[in-house]
Design an enzyme around this catalytic site. Structure first.
Site, PDB file in Angstrom:
ATOM      1  CG  ASP A 146     -11.847  -9.158  11.011  1.00  0.00           C
ATOM      2  OD1 ASP A 146     -10.975  -8.380  11.422  1.00  0.00           O
ATOM      3  OD2 ASP A 146     -11.808  -9.686   9.888  1.00  0.00           O
TER       4      ASP A 146
ATOM      5  CG  ASN B  46      -9.090  -8.741  13.966  1.00  0.00           C
ATOM      6  OD1 ASN B  46      -8.796  -8.067  12.974  1.00  0.00           O
ATOM      7  ND2 ASN B  46      -8.809 -10.033  14.057  1.00  0.00           N
TER       8      ASN B  46
ATOM      9  N   GLY C 204      -1.878  -8.396  10.411  1.00  0.00           N
ATOM     10  CA  GLY C 204      -2.398  -9.551  11.090  1.00  0.00           C
ATOM     11  C   GLY C 204      -3.191  -9.376  12.354  1.00  0.00           C
TER      12      GLY C 204
ATOM     13  CB  THR D 134       0.309  -5.353   3.148  1.00  0.00           C
ATOM     14  OG1 THR D 134      -0.470  -5.322   4.347  1.00  0.00           O
ATOM     15  CG2 THR D 134       0.611  -6.791   2.752  1.00  0.00           C
TER      16      THR D 134
ATOM     17  CD  GLU E 173      -6.838 -11.740  10.288  1.00  0.00           C
ATOM     18  OE1 GLU E 173      -7.426 -10.779  10.834  1.00  0.00           O
ATOM     19  OE2 GLU E 173      -5.970 -11.601   9.418  1.00  0.00           O
TER      20      GLU E 173
ATOM     21  NE  ARG F 232      -4.006  -2.300   1.610  1.00  0.00           N
ATOM     22  CZ  ARG F 232      -4.179  -3.335   2.420  1.00  0.00           C
ATOM     23  NH1 ARG F 232      -3.586  -3.375   3.590  1.00  0.00           N
ATOM     24  NH2 ARG F 232      -4.969  -4.342   2.073  1.00  0.00           N
TER      25      ARG F 232
ATOM     26  CD1 TRP G  21      -7.880  -2.026   3.054  1.00  0.00           C
ATOM     27  CD2 TRP G  21      -6.900  -0.325   1.988  1.00  0.00           C
ATOM     28  NE1 TRP G  21      -7.766  -2.367   1.734  1.00  0.00           N
ATOM     29  CE2 TRP G  21      -7.157  -1.348   1.054  1.00  0.00           C
ATOM     30  CE3 TRP G  21      -6.277   0.840   1.541  1.00  0.00           C
ATOM     31  CZ2 TRP G  21      -6.823  -1.244  -0.292  1.00  0.00           C
ATOM     32  CZ3 TRP G  21      -5.950   0.947   0.196  1.00  0.00           C
ATOM     33  CH2 TRP G  21      -6.219  -0.087  -0.694  1.00  0.00           C
TER      34      TRP G  21
ATOM     35  CE  LYS H 133     -12.715  -5.297   8.321  1.00  0.00           C
ATOM     36  NZ  LYS H 133     -11.828  -6.454   8.601  1.00  0.00           N
TER      37      LYS H 133
END
Lengths: 49, 520
Positions: free
Chosen positions: B317, B266, B199, B183, B201, B138, B402, B341
Site C-alpha cells: 500500500d 496501489n 481508491g 476527495t 482498495e 482536498r 499526500w 508513499k
C-alpha cells in the site's frame, strides 16, 4: 499557501484535528489526541500586525 | 480552539462580511493555462501553486526579520468539518477559494475573510456514511471563470467563480456500487478538468477523467487498472477485476511537452499473500499495471505517452498517487521529482526515465533498496499469509503521504516531511473480490507501532532535489503528516502539535508563529 491582496501578504493554514490517519492517534499516542475536539476545523489566515 | 473562540470567529467573520461590501475587488483576469503556468506571487492558482509543482511563493513581506510580528488576520469556520479540513486554498485576484468536508466550497474575501458565496452540494448521506475515505475534500481547481470540485458521491461540479452558481454537474463514478468518489482536488489545463477516483482498495479500475471545462462532458477516461491490452497481461488469472489504482490526488501539467503527469494508487487487496512467487501466484499475480505508477498522459486524448511503475506488484500500500510532481531544470537537464508513499523520492527525466532514487526516511524494510539507476526494487519483502514476525516499515500511512513538499528556487532545495513509523501485520488469504462492490479489500489486519529499536517521530528535511543530499533536518516527537509551503526565505510547517513553526531556510532556527492546532 501564501498570497497577497492590496500589497499585503497573507499565509493561509487549515487547522484542526482529523483525517483517516488521525483515527489511530488516540489509541497509539493518548493525549493530547485523545481529547482533541473533532469536526471543528478552522481556516486561519495570518499577516503581519 | 475552544467553542467560545469559534463563536467569536463567526461573529468577526459576520462583521467583516458587512465591511467587505465596501471593498473594491481587484480587476479579475481570465484564468487560463498560460496564466497558471506563468504563476503569480499574489495568487495561488492551482493545487501546488503553479504547474511546476513547487508549492512556492515569491512574496517576501513575511521573512526572517518580520515573522515575529505575524498575527491572525482572520478566521473562517466552515462548520461540519468531519475528519478535518484537508483543503489547500486557492487564491485568484484577491478571492480565496477552499473546501470543507462534504465537498463544500467557500469563496472568501482574501483580505477580510468575508464570505462572498458558499456552495453545499446535495449528497446522499447514507452513501457518505458508508464510505471509508470520506467525507473530507482536498480542494478545487480554477479555470475559464469557474471553480471545479469533485464530490464524495462521484460527481465533478463547475461553479461560476463570481456567484457560486452551478454551471454544470457531471456524474462520473457509480459511487453506490463502489462507495468511492472524489476527495482530491481536480487539475485544470488546456480546457480540460482532470480528476482521479479514490481508491486502491476496491474492485474499480481507478479511472482518471478528462472533462470539458466548458460543457462538463467527458472527453476521455484512462483506466489505471489494465488500461491497455499490454497492461491487462500483467494481472494473472484475470485478477485485474480485483482493481485498485485510483489517481486520487492531483497531478500536474507540463506545457512544454503537453504532458499530464499523474500518480496512481496501489492494487487491491493492499497486502497480497503470494510470498516470493508474486509473478505467478497470490491474489493478483504479476506487475499489476498501471497501479503504483506515474503516468504521462496526453491531455487532449487521455492516451498514455509513457509511464514508470514505481512499485511493480505493490504488496505494501505504497501509492504513487501521493505527492507533487516538481518540474525542474538543472544544467540543461529537465527533471521531474516525485515522492512515493514508501518513503523514496524518484527523480525522472520528462519522459519518466529514472535518473535517481533516494530514501527520505530511515525506517524502510519493504525493500532493501531501490536501484538509483534503474528504479528496480532490490530485496523485496513479499508476505505469505499469517502474522509477520517483523513490523512493516514505513506504516500504511506512509513514509510520506499526500501532504505536499516544497521547492525553493532561491536555495535550490527541496523541503519534505517524513514519518518514521511501522505497522504490525497479519496477512490474510482473501477471497478475490471481482465485481463492483461496497467492500474494502485490504487483505490484512494491522496496528501502528514504533520502528524496531526506536520511537515514532517525524521530520522535515531540506535536500538537493536531484541528488538527495541533506542540507538540513529537523526532528519532532510524535507524528506529523503536515505540508510544507515556501514563503520567501522560510518554510511553514503545520503539525498536529499545537504550534505552527517557521524554521529558517538554512540555519534551522525556529520562531514560534502562533498557537494553532493544525493537521491534515
Amino acid at each position: 499557501m501564501s498570497y497577497a491582496v492590496g500589497g499585503k501578504q497573507y499565509i493561509a493554514v487549515v487547522a484542526g484535528f482529523g483525517g483517516m490517519v488521525s483515527d489511530d492517534y488516540a489509541p497509539t499516542f493518548g493525549e493530547p489526541y485523545k481529547s482533541m475536539p473533532r469536526d471543528d476545523g478552522v481556516l486561519v489566515v495570518y499577516s503581519l500586525k | 480552539m475552544h467553542r467560545t473562540t469559534q463563536g467569536l470567529a463567526i461573529g468577526l467573520a459576520l462583521a467583516l462580511g458587512a465591511a467587505a461590501l465596501t471593498v473594491t475587488p481587484v480587476q479579475a483576469q481570465p484564468i487560463d493555462t498560460a496564466r497558471i503556468a506563468a504563476g503569480s506571487p499574489n495568487d495561488w492558482l492551482t493545487y501546488h501553486g503553479a504547474y511546476n509543482g513547487w508549492n512556492y511563493s515569491g512574496l517576501d513581506q513575511i521573512n526572517s526579520a518580520t515573522v515575529k510580528d505575524l498575527s491572525v488576520a482572520w478566521l473562517h469556520v466552515p462548520g461540519r468539518s468531519t475528519r478535518g479540513l484537508q483543503s489547500v486554498p486557492l487564491v485568484a485576484d484577491g478571492v480565496l477559494y477552499y473546501t470543507g468536508s462534504y465537498s463544500r466550497v467557500f469563496a472568501l474575501n482574501g483580505a477580510t475573510g468575508a464570505v462572498i458565496w458558499s456552495y453545499f452540494p446535495e449528497l446522499d448521506d447514507m452513501l457518505v456514511a458508508r464510505q471509508t475515505h470520506s467525507p473530507y475534500n482536498r480542494g478545487v481547481a480554477l479555470g475559464q471563470g469557474k471553480v471545479f470540485v469533485g464530490t464524495v458521491d462521484g460527481r465533478l461540479i463547475a461553479l461560476d467563480m463570481k456567484t457560486g452558481k452551478v454551471a454544470w454537474d457531471t456524474k462520473l463514478q457509480d459511487s453506490q456500487k463502489l462507495t468511492v468518489g472524489f476527495t482530491g482536488a481536480p487539475l485544470y489545463a488546456k480546457g480540460v478538468v482532470v480528476i482521479g477516483s479514490q481508491g486502491g482498495e476496491w474492485p474499480g479500475r481507478g479511472p482518471i477523467y478528462g472533462v470539458d471545462a466548458e460543457t462538463g462532458k467527458v472527453k476521455w477516461t484512462f483506466l489505471t487498472v489494465a488500461g491497455t491490452e499490454d497492461a491487462k497481461k500483467t494481472w494473472g488469472n484475470d485478477s485485474w477485476r480485483t482493481g485498485g489504482g485510483g489517481g486520487w490526488m492531483p497531478g500536474t501539467y507540463d506545457s512544454e511537452s503537453n504532458t499530464l503527469y499523474w500518480g496512481t494508487a496501489n492494487p487491491a487487496p493492499l497486502y497480497d499473500w503470494s510470498g516470493a512467487d508474486w509473478k505467478t501466484s497470490g491474489a493478483r499475480p504479476g506487475d499489476n499495471l498501471y497501479t503504483s505508477s506515474v503516468l504521462g498522459l496526453d491531455p487532449d486524448t487521455g492516451n498514455l505517452k509513457f509511464y514508470h511503475q514505481e512499485l511493480p506488484h505493490d504488496a505494501w500500500d505504497f501509492d504513487s498517487a501521493v505527492g507533487e510532481f516538481v518540474l525542474l531544470d538543472r544544467d540543461g537537464q529537465k527533471y521531474v521529482v516525485h515522492p512515493n508513499k514508501g518513503g523514496h523520492i524518484f527523480v525522472y527525466d520528462r519522459n519518466l526515465k529514472v535518473k535517481n532514487v533516494y530514501p527520505i526516511v530511515s525506517n524502510i524494510n519493504f525493500v532493501k533498496s531501490i536501484n538509483p539507476q534503474t528504479g528496480e526494487l532490490v530485496g523485496r519483502r513479499d508476505f505469505s499469509a499469517g502474522k509477520q514476525a517483523e513490523p512493516l516499515c514505513p506504516a500504511i500511512d506512509g513514509g510520506i503521504s499526500w501532504n505536499s513538499g516544497s521547492y525553493n528556487p532561491r536555495t535550490g532545495l527541496y523541503y519534505k516531511i517524513g514519518n518514521e513509523w511501522c505497522i504490525s501485520l497479519e496477512v490474510t488469504k482473501t477471497t478475490p473480490v471481482t465485481e463492483p462492490a461496497a467492500q474494502l479489500n485490504i487483505g490484512a489486519d494491522f496496528k501502528l507501532v514504533a520502528p524496531p529499536n526506536g520511537e515514532i517521530y517525524g521530520h522535515l528535511s531540506a535536500r538537493d532535489p536531484i541528488t538527495g543530499s541533506v542540507i538540513l533536518s529537523r526532528r519532532w516527537q510524535a507524528c506529523c503528516r503536515p505540508a510544507a509551503t515556501w514563503c520567501s526565505c522560510r518554510t511553514v510547517e503545520a503539525s498536529y502539535m499545537p504550534t505552527m513553526r517557521s524554521p529558517a531556510g538554512s540555519s534551522g532556527t525556529t520562531a514560534m508563529a502562533s498557537a494553532t492546532r493544525a493537521g491534515s
